[in-house]
Design an enzyme around this catalytic site. Structure first.
Site, PDB file in Angstrom:
ATOM      1  N   HIS A  31       1.510  25.713 -18.610  1.00  0.00           N
ATOM      2  CA  HIS A  31       1.170  24.967 -19.815  1.00  0.00           C
ATOM      3  C   HIS A  31      -0.104  25.538 -20.451  1.00  0.00           C
ATOM      4  O   HIS A  31      -1.216  25.157 -20.074  1.00  0.00           O
ATOM      5  CB  HIS A  31       0.936  23.497 -19.477  1.00  0.00           C
ATOM      6  CG  HIS A  31       2.091  22.836 -18.799  1.00  0.00           C
ATOM      7  ND1 HIS A  31       2.413  23.074 -17.475  1.00  0.00           N
ATOM      8  CD2 HIS A  31       3.011  21.942 -19.258  1.00  0.00           C
ATOM      9  CE1 HIS A  31       3.483  22.359 -17.153  1.00  0.00           C
ATOM     10  NE2 HIS A  31       3.860  21.673 -18.208  1.00  0.00           N
TER      11      HIS A  31
ATOM     12  N   HIS B 180      -1.229  19.024 -15.742  1.00  0.00           N
ATOM     13  CA  HIS B 180      -0.450  20.191 -16.161  1.00  0.00           C
ATOM     14  C   HIS B 180      -1.351  21.231 -16.839  1.00  0.00           C
ATOM     15  O   HIS B 180      -0.992  22.405 -16.931  1.00  0.00           O
ATOM     16  CB  HIS B 180       0.688  19.770 -17.105  1.00  0.00           C
ATOM     17  CG  HIS B 180       0.226  19.036 -18.325  1.00  0.00           C
ATOM     18  ND1 HIS B 180       0.126  17.673 -18.367  1.00  0.00           N
ATOM     19  CD2 HIS B 180      -0.171  19.470 -19.547  1.00  0.00           C
ATOM     20  CE1 HIS B 180      -0.315  17.284 -19.553  1.00  0.00           C
ATOM     21  NE2 HIS B 180      -0.503  18.372 -20.294  1.00  0.00           N
TER      22      HIS B 180
ATOM     23  N   PRO C 177       1.149  13.667 -12.009  1.00  0.00           N
ATOM     24  CA  PRO C 177       1.801  12.458 -12.516  1.00  0.00           C
ATOM     25  C   PRO C 177       0.835  11.761 -13.483  1.00  0.00           C
ATOM     26  O   PRO C 177      -0.241  11.309 -13.073  1.00  0.00           O
ATOM     27  CB  PRO C 177       2.040  11.623 -11.247  1.00  0.00           C
ATOM     28  CG  PRO C 177       2.023  12.611 -10.127  1.00  0.00           C
ATOM     29  CD  PRO C 177       1.029  13.656 -10.535  1.00  0.00           C
TER      30      PRO C 177
ATOM     31  N   ASN D 238      -4.343  15.305 -29.225  1.00  0.00           N
ATOM     32  CA  ASN D 238      -3.695  16.409 -29.955  1.00  0.00           C
ATOM     33  C   ASN D 238      -2.371  16.005 -30.612  1.00  0.00           C
ATOM     34  O   ASN D 238      -1.681  16.840 -31.203  1.00  0.00           O
ATOM     35  CB  ASN D 238      -3.488  17.616 -29.040  1.00  0.00           C
ATOM     36  CG  ASN D 238      -2.555  17.335 -27.865  1.00  0.00           C
ATOM     37  OD1 ASN D 238      -1.719  16.434 -27.918  1.00  0.00           O
ATOM     38  ND2 ASN D 238      -2.690  18.114 -26.800  1.00  0.00           N
TER      39      ASN D 238
ATOM     40  N   HIS E 133       3.387  23.380 -25.468  1.00  0.00           N
ATOM     41  CA  HIS E 133       2.954  22.508 -24.367  1.00  0.00           C
ATOM     42  C   HIS E 133       3.302  23.094 -23.006  1.00  0.00           C
ATOM     43  O   HIS E 133       2.423  23.231 -22.142  1.00  0.00           O
ATOM     44  CB  HIS E 133       3.592  21.120 -24.498  1.00  0.00           C
ATOM     45  CG  HIS E 133       3.474  20.282 -23.265  1.00  0.00           C
ATOM     46  ND1 HIS E 133       2.340  19.586 -22.931  1.00  0.00           N
ATOM     47  CD2 HIS E 133       4.361  20.056 -22.244  1.00  0.00           C
ATOM     48  CE1 HIS E 133       2.520  18.965 -21.774  1.00  0.00           C
ATOM     49  NE2 HIS E 133       3.740  19.227 -21.337  1.00  0.00           N
TER      50      HIS E 133
ATOM     51  N   ARG F 215       0.180 -11.446   9.484  1.00  0.00           N
ATOM     52  CA  ARG F 215      -0.829 -11.361   8.418  1.00  0.00           C
ATOM     53  C   ARG F 215      -2.128 -12.031   8.865  1.00  0.00           C
ATOM     54  O   ARG F 215      -3.220 -11.594   8.489  1.00  0.00           O
ATOM     55  CB  ARG F 215      -0.311 -11.974   7.120  1.00  0.00           C
ATOM     56  CG  ARG F 215       0.019 -13.453   7.200  1.00  0.00           C
ATOM     57  CD  ARG F 215       0.395 -14.024   5.838  1.00  0.00           C
ATOM     58  NE  ARG F 215       0.841 -15.407   5.957  1.00  0.00           N
ATOM     59  CZ  ARG F 215       0.733 -16.303   4.981  1.00  0.00           C
ATOM     60  NH1 ARG F 215       0.188 -15.968   3.833  1.00  0.00           N
ATOM     61  NH2 ARG F 215       1.179 -17.528   5.154  1.00  0.00           N
TER      62      ARG F 215
ATOM     63  N   GLU G 161      -0.991  -3.785  -9.227  1.00  0.00           N
ATOM     64  CA  GLU G 161      -0.678  -3.107  -7.965  1.00  0.00           C
ATOM     65  C   GLU G 161      -0.753  -1.586  -8.073  1.00  0.00           C
ATOM     66  O   GLU G 161      -1.323  -0.924  -7.203  1.00  0.00           O
ATOM     67  CB  GLU G 161       0.715  -3.511  -7.466  1.00  0.00           C
ATOM     68  CG  GLU G 161       0.819  -4.951  -6.975  1.00  0.00           C
ATOM     69  CD  GLU G 161       1.154  -5.923  -8.089  1.00  0.00           C
ATOM     70  OE1 GLU G 161       1.366  -7.112  -7.778  1.00  0.00           O
ATOM     71  OE2 GLU G 161       1.201  -5.506  -9.261  1.00  0.00           O
TER      72      GLU G 161
ATOM     73  N   PHE H 154       6.236  -5.445  -3.485  1.00  0.00           N
ATOM     74  CA  PHE H 154       5.557  -4.905  -4.654  1.00  0.00           C
ATOM     75  C   PHE H 154       4.976  -3.515  -4.409  1.00  0.00           C
ATOM     76  O   PHE H 154       4.369  -2.933  -5.321  1.00  0.00           O
ATOM     77  CB  PHE H 154       4.471  -5.867  -5.128  1.00  0.00           C
ATOM     78  CG  PHE H 154       5.006  -7.193  -5.587  1.00  0.00           C
ATOM     79  CD1 PHE H 154       6.235  -7.272  -6.230  1.00  0.00           C
ATOM     80  CD2 PHE H 154       4.304  -8.364  -5.365  1.00  0.00           C
ATOM     81  CE1 PHE H 154       6.750  -8.487  -6.647  1.00  0.00           C
ATOM     82  CE2 PHE H 154       4.800  -9.583  -5.773  1.00  0.00           C
ATOM     83  CZ  PHE H 154       6.024  -9.655  -6.414  1.00  0.00           C
TER      84      PHE H 154
ATOM     85  N   HIS I 266       4.293 -10.442   3.808  1.00  0.00           N
ATOM     86  CA  HIS I 266       5.564 -11.021   3.388  1.00  0.00           C
ATOM     87  C   HIS I 266       6.647  -9.942   3.473  1.00  0.00           C
ATOM     88  O   HIS I 266       7.251  -9.546   2.487  1.00  0.00           O
ATOM     89  CB  HIS I 266       5.455 -11.618   1.987  1.00  0.00           C
ATOM     90  CG  HIS I 266       4.490 -12.769   1.909  1.00  0.00           C
ATOM     91  ND1 HIS I 266       3.159 -12.648   2.247  1.00  0.00           N
ATOM     92  CD2 HIS I 266       4.678 -14.063   1.545  1.00  0.00           C
ATOM     93  CE1 HIS I 266       2.554 -13.811   2.095  1.00  0.00           C
ATOM     94  NE2 HIS I 266       3.459 -14.696   1.688  1.00  0.00           N
TER      95      HIS I 266
ATOM     96  N   ASP J 221      10.847 -17.968  -1.706  1.00  0.00           N
ATOM     97  CA  ASP J 221      10.647 -17.171  -2.926  1.00  0.00           C
ATOM     98  C   ASP J 221      11.875 -16.340  -3.276  1.00  0.00           C
ATOM     99  O   ASP J 221      12.018 -15.872  -4.411  1.00  0.00           O
ATOM    100  CB  ASP J 221       9.430 -16.252  -2.773  1.00  0.00           C
ATOM    101  CG  ASP J 221       8.124 -16.984  -3.037  1.00  0.00           C
ATOM    102  OD1 ASP J 221       8.171 -18.069  -3.634  1.00  0.00           O
ATOM    103  OD2 ASP J 221       7.064 -16.462  -2.652  1.00  0.00           O
TER     104      ASP J 221
ATOM    105  N   HIS K 247      11.565 -11.360  -4.075  1.00  0.00           N
ATOM    106  CA  HIS K 247      10.344 -11.110  -3.309  1.00  0.00           C
ATOM    107  C   HIS K 247      10.618 -10.617  -1.887  1.00  0.00           C
ATOM    108  O   HIS K 247       9.670 -10.275  -1.173  1.00  0.00           O
ATOM    109  CB  HIS K 247       9.500 -12.391  -3.225  1.00  0.00           C
ATOM    110  CG  HIS K 247       8.742 -12.695  -4.486  1.00  0.00           C
ATOM    111  ND1 HIS K 247       9.347 -12.756  -5.720  1.00  0.00           N
ATOM    112  CD2 HIS K 247       7.420 -12.948  -4.696  1.00  0.00           C
ATOM    113  CE1 HIS K 247       8.433 -13.043  -6.632  1.00  0.00           C
ATOM    114  NE2 HIS K 247       7.262 -13.150  -6.042  1.00  0.00           N
TER     115      HIS K 247
END
Length: 681
Positions: A28, A68, A117, A187, A263, A359, A413, A439, A463, A471, A475
């Site tokens: 690039h 990039h 990314p 740009n 590009h 937990r 998250e 999640f 969970h 839930d 979930h």
């Protein structure tokens, strides 16, 4: 008007950056050619860095969020004396080179984080800025600014379109991270064409709404004074992060200037030659750096190195005045854990201690580690009462309390994990973060980068199954553990009791270059008589032993208890029950240990309230989830989906009967080796 030398420096950056994709016939060139004025000012005047000591802890951090455009960063590292030669530049994007197709922090000195990314880099930068403010609050003393640096970012339109950057930028504004300065390459181009196709919002107003200080620079071609002034202004605003919107021309100077085709493809040979000729460079010479340009950047690098040496003298005096603090800084940046840390971890006493959810056991571990590990910093995505990731005495990290160690990430998250990556990348801190396991799908892109980057972050994901109950299926994670276990260099834990949870934390902290995800239950789990932290640190071990078993049941987490009860119901069978809290760690054990525990030719049933295919390597049959869950009481759901002791016993007996009728049991080890990639060395 810029000086002749300044113009020559900027154009040198453009041409050396354009030569790299041409050498690779891939890459690039457009963004580096447009962003060259920014890079010239940052490396030539603004940033403090030491190419002689790239790991200097008080260096300014630089993040190329639009990864990039990495040819730009490689050009600057080369010009300022980092360990990157012209030969390295000529091997751009080649296998084994120091100049990969996107920045990789474990490959190239001077690269802080893996970017590519879009949106991840600017989000990492928020974490870098958090780390600097926290360490400054903890260690700086009058006349001793040990931590006193900025984080600079170059990003493009794509980064600001990705949702992860919005999450992280919103948090940065809330926290008032005034030492974070973002240079936005405006740009107006994306791969599809002009940004008018899909991106017409007012970015400056959006960032003002986030609580950022904003400026707009309209020209960097005729003069750099407007940009120079904007950066100076940004540094003076200490209570807000800064966004500088800079109008640029992608592929500046080339025949394709301003067009999206520049590009992601090298300049045509004649275009490259003509552009060099236009800028006064030899058209047939690659990676040409005029002597006066090299002298300029050598001088800039020397200034940075002198700043490092002055800082080192200051730190020597600091060590005399504050020896405990200096020793603590040295320990942390050397990656050493506090002495006796794991002695603080709790242990479960069978027959005495109360059975609880894992937990809760996770919180007990954090409560043991946190007060004794001052570099531990982390928090939850607005699920603290559910994830149980706080502990007694921990103070929030907020705009008015940068010395705090508990981060309120909000319902962000993806941004949370990306920010946490930046905190780890900074050095001196060991971050953790938390949400519901399902999640993790929101943040899998950033988790993947944790593993790729070799960042030893701890993810607490609670969970962890249909056992969360009412839930319902939105979930309840089904495929999640299997998906996560496919990621290289990620340890996925699903502990069954306190001892296994303590083992997960111990191994996670020992492995600085491997992130660990600890999946924890919402509901209580059964006590395991034979469990110990030492056994669990092998990844799998017997919780019900038989020397010559007729069958073996493997389970994890909340399914270990029902599997033990099933073994009791299987009268006339010698049943070994194995808890396997961490597949990845088990596979690291000697083959002799693996075969002793799981011989492979004894009927073996795997039981986990998750996708069954993840267990085909270890078992002949599986009881797992093959559909989404339901809303209802967790204990009823376990029974409904076949995880009751009664059904486990029935399925185990049916498996044994099947192989008795077949006359033989397939040996699970009689397979071609999985590490069968043929690599030329």
């Amino acid at each position: 008007m810029s000086s002749d030398l300044e113009i020559k420096c900027v154009n040198t950056i453009r041409m050396v950056s354009a030569d790299q994709p041409s050498a690779a016939n891939s890459g690039h060139p457009g963004a580096p050619m447009g962003c060259a004025p920014m890079a010239h000012l940052l490396w030539g005047e603004v940033m403090k860095y030491s190419s002689a000591d790239p790991a200097w802890i008080n260096r300014d951090r630089f993040v190329l969020s639009n990864g990039h455009a990495c040819a730009l960063q490689y050009t600057m590292l080369h010009l300022t004396g980092y360990n990157l030669t012209k030969d390295d530049l000529s091997k751009f994007r080649k296998l084994g080179s120091k100049t990969p197709g996107h920045p990789e922090c474990f490959v190239t000195d001077g690269v802080e984080v893996c970017t590519g990314p879009l949106g991840q880099g600017i989000s990492n930068a928020v974490g870098l800025a958090i780390a600097e403010r926290h360490l400054a609050a903890e260690f700086n003393e009058p006349k001793f600014d040990v931590f006193d640096h900025f984080t600079y970012v170059i990003c493009g339109d794509g980064c600001l379109q990705e949702g992860v950057s919005s999450e992280a930028s919103s948090l940065a504004g809330h926290l008032g991270l005034g030492r974070l300065i973002v240079l936005y390459d405006d740009n107006n181009i994306t791969i599809d064409g002009n940004t008018a196709l899909s991106f017409t919002e007012d970015v400056v107003k959006r960032y003002e709404a986030y609580g950022w200080h904003t400026q707009t620079v309209s020209d960097t071609v005729e003069s750099l004074e407007e940009l120079r002034t904007a950066i100076k202004n940004a540094k003076e605003v200490t209570d807000k992060p800064s966004l500088i919107k800079i109008r640029t021309a992608i592929g500046y100077g080339s025949a394709k200037q301003g067009h999206h085709s520049v590009h992601g493809a090298p300049l045509a040979p004649d275009d490259l030659a003509n552009t060099k000729k236009k800028f006064g460079f030899p058209p047939d010479e690659s990676f040409h750096v005029p002597p006066e340009v090299q002298d300029f950047f050598a001088s800039a690098a020397a200034i940075g190195d002198s700043e490092r040496k002055a800082w080192e003298k200051m730190f020597s005096k600091y060590a005399l005045a504050f020896p405990d603090k200096a020793g603590e800084i040295s320990r942390r940046f050397a990656g050493k854990l506090p002495d006796g840390l794991f002695d603080k971890l709790p242990a479960f006493e069978f027959g005495k201690d109360k059975e609880q959810a894992t937990r809760k056991y996770s919180q007990m571990c954090l409560s043991a580690i946190g007060p004794n590990m001052p570099e531990l910093i982390g928090g939850s995505a607005d699920l603290t009462p559910s994830n149980l990731t706080d502990y007694k005495g921990v103070v929030d990290f907020q705009k008015d309390s940068y010395g705090g160690r508990y981060l309120r990430f909000g319902i962000r998250e993806h941004g949370m994990v990306a920010v946490t990556n930046g905190i780890f990348a900074h050095g001196g801190l060991r971050p953790y973060c938390a949400t519901f396991l399902v999640f993790s799908g929101y943040c899998i892109g950033a988790i993947r980068l944790s593993a790729l980057s070799r960042f030893g972050i701890i993810f607490v994901m609670t969970h962890d199954s249909i056992g969360l109950g009412e839930d319902g299926p939105t979930h309840q994670p089904i495929e999640t553990l299997g998906q996560l276990r496919l990621l290289p260099n990620l340890m996925v834990w699903r502990p069954a009791d306190l001892n296994e949870t303590a083992a997960a934390y111990q191994v996670a902290l020992e492995r600085r270059e491997t992130p660990s995800l600890i999946a924890c239950s919402r509901s209580g789990v059964a006590a395991l008589k034979l469990s110990t932290r030492e056994k669990a640190c092998k990844g799998a071990y017997a919780v019900r032993e038989e020397d010559n078993p007729d069958l073996i049941i493997i389970a994890t987490g909340s399914e270990v208890g029902p599997s033990l009860k099933a073994a009791e119901e299987l009268k006339g069978f010698k049943v070994r029950v194995v808890s396997m809290p961490c597949q990845e760690l088990f596979l690291e054990q000697p083959e002799s240990y693996q075969r002793d525990l799981l011989p492979g030719n004894i009927p073996t049933l795997a039981v986990e309230a998750s996708a069954a295919p993840a267990w085909a390597q270890y078992s002949h049959a599986q009881i797992g989830m093959i559909e989404y869950g339901r809303s209802g009481d967790g204990s009823e759901l376990f029974k409904f989906f076949g995880f009751s002791p009664e059904n486990i016993a029935v399925q185990a007996k049916a498996m044994v009967d099947f192989y008795n009728k077949a006359g033989s049991v397939p040996d699970l080890y009689l397979r071609p080796p999985t590490s069968n990639l043929l690599r030329a060395h």
